[in-house]
Design a protein around this motif. Structure first.
Motif, PDB file in Angstrom:
ATOM      1  N   VAL A  63       0.810  -1.220   0.000  1.00  0.00           N
ATOM      2  CA  VAL A  63       0.000   0.000   0.000  1.00  0.00           C
ATOM      3  C   VAL A  63       0.845   1.273   0.000  1.00  0.00           C
ATOM      4  O   VAL A  63       0.287   2.374  -0.053  1.00  0.00           O
ATOM      5  CB  VAL A  63      -0.986   0.023   1.189  1.00  0.00           C
ATOM      6  N   LYS A  64       2.152   1.135   0.089  1.00  0.00           N
ATOM      7  CA  LYS A  64       3.014   2.324   0.115  1.00  0.00           C
ATOM      8  C   LYS A  64       2.786   3.171  -1.128  1.00  0.00           C
ATOM      9  O   LYS A  64       2.708   2.667  -2.237  1.00  0.00           O
ATOM     10  CB  LYS A  64       4.485   1.905   0.181  1.00  0.00           C
ATOM     11  N   GLY A  65       2.652   4.476  -0.896  1.00  0.00           N
ATOM     12  CA  GLY A  65       2.428   5.399  -1.999  1.00  0.00           C
ATOM     13  C   GLY A  65       0.971   5.553  -2.378  1.00  0.00           C
ATOM     14  O   GLY A  65       0.630   6.441  -3.168  1.00  0.00           O
ATOM     15  N   ARG A  66       0.104   4.704  -1.863  1.00  0.00           N
ATOM     16  CA  ARG A  66      -1.326   4.773  -2.183  1.00  0.00           C
ATOM     17  C   ARG A  66      -2.183   5.088  -0.963  1.00  0.00           C
ATOM     18  O   ARG A  66      -3.206   5.763  -1.083  1.00  0.00           O
ATOM     19  CB  ARG A  66      -1.805   3.450  -2.785  1.00  0.00           C
ATOM     20  N   PHE A  67      -1.806   4.582   0.199  1.00  0.00           N
ATOM     21  CA  PHE A  67      -2.579   4.763   1.416  1.00  0.00           C
ATOM     22  C   PHE A  67      -1.850   5.744   2.342  1.00  0.00           C
ATOM     23  O   PHE A  67      -0.621   5.785   2.383  1.00  0.00           O
ATOM     24  CB  PHE A  67      -2.750   3.446   2.159  1.00  0.00           C
ATOM     25  N   VAL A  68      -2.653   6.502   3.090  1.00  0.00           N
ATOM     26  CA  VAL A  68      -2.082   7.422   4.075  1.00  0.00           C
ATOM     27  C   VAL A  68      -2.850   7.257   5.382  1.00  0.00           C
ATOM     28  O   VAL A  68      -4.087   7.377   5.411  1.00  0.00           O
ATOM     29  CB  VAL A  68      -2.176   8.887   3.608  1.00  0.00           C
ATOM     30  N   ILE A  69      -2.106   6.996   6.457  1.00  0.00           N
ATOM     31  CA  ILE A  69      -2.708   6.902   7.781  1.00  0.00           C
ATOM     32  C   ILE A  69      -2.473   8.221   8.510  1.00  0.00           C
ATOM     33  O   ILE A  69      -1.390   8.816   8.394  1.00  0.00           O
ATOM     34  CB  ILE A  69      -2.128   5.709   8.577  1.00  0.00           C
ATOM     35  N   SER A  70      -3.473   8.664   9.247  1.00  0.00           N
ATOM     36  CA  SER A  70      -3.325   9.917   9.984  1.00  0.00           C
ATOM     37  C   SER A  70      -4.267   9.910  11.183  1.00  0.00           C
ATOM     38  O   SER A  70      -5.172   9.083  11.282  1.00  0.00           O
ATOM     39  CB  SER A  70      -3.620  11.124   9.089  1.00  0.00           C
ATOM     40  N   GLN A  71      -4.017  10.854  12.060  1.00  0.00           N
ATOM     41  CA  GLN A  71      -4.831  10.997  13.264  1.00  0.00           C
ATOM     42  C   GLN A  71      -5.192  12.462  13.406  1.00  0.00           C
ATOM     43  O   GLN A  71      -4.366  13.329  13.101  1.00  0.00           O
ATOM     44  CB  GLN A  71      -4.043  10.502  14.483  1.00  0.00           C
ATOM     45  N   ASP A  72      -6.379  12.751  13.867  1.00  0.00           N
ATOM     46  CA  ASP A  72      -6.766  14.140  13.997  1.00  0.00           C
ATOM     47  C   ASP A  72      -6.095  14.769  15.214  1.00  0.00           C
ATOM     48  O   ASP A  72      -5.508  14.082  16.041  1.00  0.00           O
ATOM     49  CB  ASP A  72      -8.292  14.282  14.086  1.00  0.00           C
ATOM     50  N   ASN A  73      -6.183  16.079  15.302  1.00  0.00           N
ATOM     51  CA  ASN A  73      -5.460  16.793  16.362  1.00  0.00           C
ATOM     52  C   ASN A  73      -5.952  16.440  17.759  1.00  0.00           C
ATOM     53  O   ASN A  73      -5.202  16.541  18.727  1.00  0.00           O
ATOM     54  CB  ASN A  73      -5.587  18.303  16.149  1.00  0.00           C
ATOM     55  N   THR A  74      -7.199  16.037  17.882  1.00  0.00           N
ATOM     56  CA  THR A  74      -7.735  15.685  19.195  1.00  0.00           C
ATOM     57  C   THR A  74      -7.363  14.265  19.608  1.00  0.00           C
ATOM     58  O   THR A  74      -7.634  13.852  20.723  1.00  0.00           O
ATOM     59  CB  THR A  74      -9.272  15.802  19.213  1.00  0.00           C
ATOM     60  N   LYS A  75      -6.737  13.526  18.683  1.00  0.00           N
ATOM     61  CA  LYS A  75      -6.318  12.136  18.936  1.00  0.00           C
ATOM     62  C   LYS A  75      -7.502  11.214  19.212  1.00  0.00           C
ATOM     63  O   LYS A  75      -7.352  10.180  19.863  1.00  0.00           O
ATOM     64  CB  LYS A  75      -5.332  12.061  20.117  1.00  0.00           C
ATOM     65  N   THR A  76      -8.685  11.577  18.708  1.00  0.00           N
ATOM     66  CA  THR A  76      -9.838  10.717  18.919  1.00  0.00           C
ATOM     67  C   THR A  76     -10.300  10.011  17.659  1.00  0.00           C
ATOM     68  O   THR A  76     -11.166   9.141  17.714  1.00  0.00           O
ATOM     69  CB  THR A  76     -11.027  11.539  19.472  1.00  0.00           C
ATOM     70  N   THR A  77      -9.715  10.401  16.527  1.00  0.00           N
ATOM     71  CA  THR A  77     -10.112   9.774  15.268  1.00  0.00           C
ATOM     72  C   THR A  77      -8.899   9.399  14.450  1.00  0.00           C
ATOM     73  O   THR A  77      -7.988  10.209  14.262  1.00  0.00           O
ATOM     74  CB  THR A  77     -11.022  10.701  14.444  1.00  0.00           C
ATOM     75  N   LEU A  78      -8.909   8.179  13.977  1.00  0.00           N
ATOM     76  CA  LEU A  78      -7.863   7.647  13.106  1.00  0.00           C
ATOM     77  C   LEU A  78      -8.432   7.551  11.701  1.00  0.00           C
ATOM     78  O   LEU A  78      -9.598   7.183  11.523  1.00  0.00           O
ATOM     79  CB  LEU A  78      -7.445   6.256  13.593  1.00  0.00           C
TER      80      LEU A  78
END
Length: 124
Positions: A63-78
């Protein structure tokens, strides 16, 4: 502790995009890893992407280059932004929480808390 809850799955055609979300309830001040995993029918569950509290990410080669994982600033949503989807990306997607410190969070499935999953279907 509250079980993670995924959303955002659906049916798309190859080449399209989807964004998965997962609400998490984390212990305040703890180090942790958050991960996305998937399981296709008849296959073992595999790690897709992970992110540490300090922001370091880890991706499966597929999935490298196609998927991006992130978390919101409140750390409550991935989140998992999935682009250029392929039929091989189809499956049940789970998010998971693992407490502890890692410089780069693993993609092995020995995480502590799991959601119930959201289905992703990709047609050719």
């Amino acid at each position: 502790q509250v079980q993670p809850m995924e959303s955002g799955g659906g049916s798309v055609q190859a080449g399209e995009s989807l964004r998965l979300s997962c609400t998490v309830d984390l212990y305040t001040g703890s180090s942790y890893c958050l991960g996305w995993f998937r399981q296709a029918p008849g296959e073992e569950r595999e790690g897709v992407a992970s992110i540490a509290r300090h922001g370091t990410t880890n991706y499966a080669e597929s999935v490298k280059g196609r998927f991006v994982i992130s978390q919101d600033n409140t750390k409550t949503t991935l989140y998992l932004e999935m682009n250029s989807l392929k039929p091989d990306d189809a499956g049940m997607y789970y998010c998971a929480v693992r407490y502890g410190f890692w410089s780069q969070c693993p993609l092995s499935d020995d995480y502590d808390l799991w959601g119930q999953g959201t289905q992703v279907t990709v047609s050719a």
